[in-house]
Write an enzyme that holds these catalytic residues in place. Structure first.
Site, PDB file in Angstrom:
ATOM      1  N   CYS A 136       0.829  -1.201   0.000  1.00 48.61           N
ATOM      2  CA  CYS A 136       0.000   0.000   0.000  1.00 48.61           C
ATOM      3  C   CYS A 136       0.867   1.256   0.000  1.00 48.61           C
ATOM      4  CB  CYS A 136      -0.916  -0.011   1.223  1.00 48.61           C
ATOM      5  SG  CYS A 136      -1.873   1.498   1.374  1.00 48.61           S
ATOM      6  N   CYS A 139      -0.344   4.147   2.136  1.00 49.01           N
ATOM      7  CA  CYS A 139      -0.193   3.952   3.587  1.00 49.01           C
ATOM      8  C   CYS A 139       1.262   4.199   3.998  1.00 49.01           C
ATOM      9  CB  CYS A 139      -0.524   2.522   3.992  1.00 49.01           C
ATOM     10  SG  CYS A 139      -2.008   1.858   3.285  1.00 49.01           S
ATOM     11  N   ASP A 140       2.201   3.689   3.205  1.00 51.82           N
ATOM     12  CA  ASP A 140       3.595   3.631   3.649  1.00 51.82           C
ATOM     13  C   ASP A 140       4.560   4.513   2.868  1.00 51.82           C
ATOM     14  OD1 ASP A 140       2.808   1.712   5.522  1.00 51.82           O
ATOM     15  OD2 ASP A 140       2.970   0.117   4.043  1.00 51.82           O
TER      16      ASP A 140
END
Ligand code: NDP
Length: 315
Positions: A136, A139-140
């Protein structure tokens, strides 16, 4: 075990689940929706959604899902945290266990559990989980500012993630196993025009290495006996974007799925082979997998639920 009876149970909180909840709520069916592992679903991990009608400037996945949830709540949907851990599907006697400790007896069920990101299956993906391996980018990606990352995949997701990461990282390798991208033309163009993205066509990843986290990937160019070249690239982050696995495991004993696990419905309808049980969104869609198509099937499912309950005199 605590038991509760509901008329309309919706499992999953992507555009399919929330849209089903909006329609079922407005039809006075008092829907109960369990959000699952990732409230808001996959779209909460995407960047901007630019192709959902009605948003000329685009909208973030997070914002859209928040709006859908509020809209469903406005019409009386009971939205709860919880994961369906076990299921028994049988007409009029559906039982779904939530978090292993609560049983819901549901007259009708809308399965909208979506799909989960796939991994290559390398041991190193597990070894470096949370230490440089991610599925992701939104997300990261933040952790890789001014660093070098690789994205694996050649579809729209891979292109979208590569472009997003290019806004943060100093360089992005896009590792594609075929000699071409499968993504839509517009995404391909954006990738090819981005100076920070280097596309490695006909490459596969065979492993990762690094002392305290990912420091590089071993790749092979043209993986066949006669013509191949093995080498390594230095990277700090490794992102997977190679598609998804439908979350249908607990329902498989009761309904038909294809070889991958996508639920098979009755033609273009969301009806499964258990009357009163419907499948909406990515769980039943190996072809389109768009927010708009998921929302549409959520809508169809709620309409089916209303008709089913009405025909049975249960409204
Ligand atoms: P796709 O299935 O479209 O693409 C998966 C990609 O991963 C392919 O390039 C595939 O290669 C590659 N791949 C699969 N397995 C491996 C493997 N083991 N090793 C290396 N590469 C592998 O998935 P997406 O998640 O990209 O997209 C899913 C759907 O969602 C599509 O319909 C897409 O259009 C849609 N989508 C739309 C967006 C938008 O409109 N904004 C954004 C994101 C997704 P190969 O081509 O060789 O099979």
């Amino acid at each position: 075990m605590e038991t509760e009876k509901v008329k309309c149970l919706i499992i999953g909180s992507g555009p399919a689940g929330y849209t089903a909840a909006i329609y079922a709520g407005r039809a006075n069916l008092s829907p109960v929706l369990y959000e699952g592992l990732q409230p808001g679903g996959q779209l909460t991990t995407t960047t901007d959604i630019e192709n959902f009608p009605g948003y000329p400037e685009g909208i973030s996945g997070q914002a859209m899902m928040e709006d859908l949830r509020k809209q469903a709540e406005r019409f009386g949907a009971d939205i709860r945290f919880g994961i369906a851990t076990k299921a028994h599907l049988e007409e009029g006697k559906n039982k779904i266990i939530i978090d292993g400790k609560k049983e819901i007896e549901a007259t009708t069920v809308i399965i909208a559990t979506g799909a989960t990101a796939k991994y290559l299956g390398l041991e190193d993906e597990k070894k470096y989980a949370g230490m440089g391996v991610s599925a992701c980018a939104t997300c990261d990606g933040f952790f890789y500012r001014k660093k070098v990352v690789a994205v694996v995949g050649g579809g729209d997701t891979a292109c979208e993630e590569a472009i997003y990461l290019a806004g943060l990282a100093s360089k992005v390798y896009l590792i594609v196993r075929k000699p071409f991208l499968r993504a839509s033309k517009i995404m391909q163009e954006r990738v090819m025009q981005n100076e920070k993205i280097e596309v490695l066509f006909e490459h596969n990843v065979t492993g990762l290495f690094g002392e305290n986290g990912v420091e590089g990937a071993n790749v092979v160019f043209r993986w066949n006996e006669s013509d191949e070249r093995r080498y390594s690239i230095a990277i700090d982050g490794f992102f997977l974007a190679i598609g998804h696995q439908p979350n249908s495991e607990i329902f498989k004993p009761y309904i038909d799925t294809d070889e991958v696990g996508y639920i098979i419905t009755d033609g273009a309808s969301p009806r499964t082979k258990v009357p009163g049980v419907y499948a909406a969104g990515d769980i039943a869609d190996p072809h389109y997998r768009q927010a708009i198509t998921a929302a549409a099937s959520g809508c169809k499912s709620a309409i089916e639920v209303e008709r089913y309950l009405s025909e049975k005199g249960l409204l």
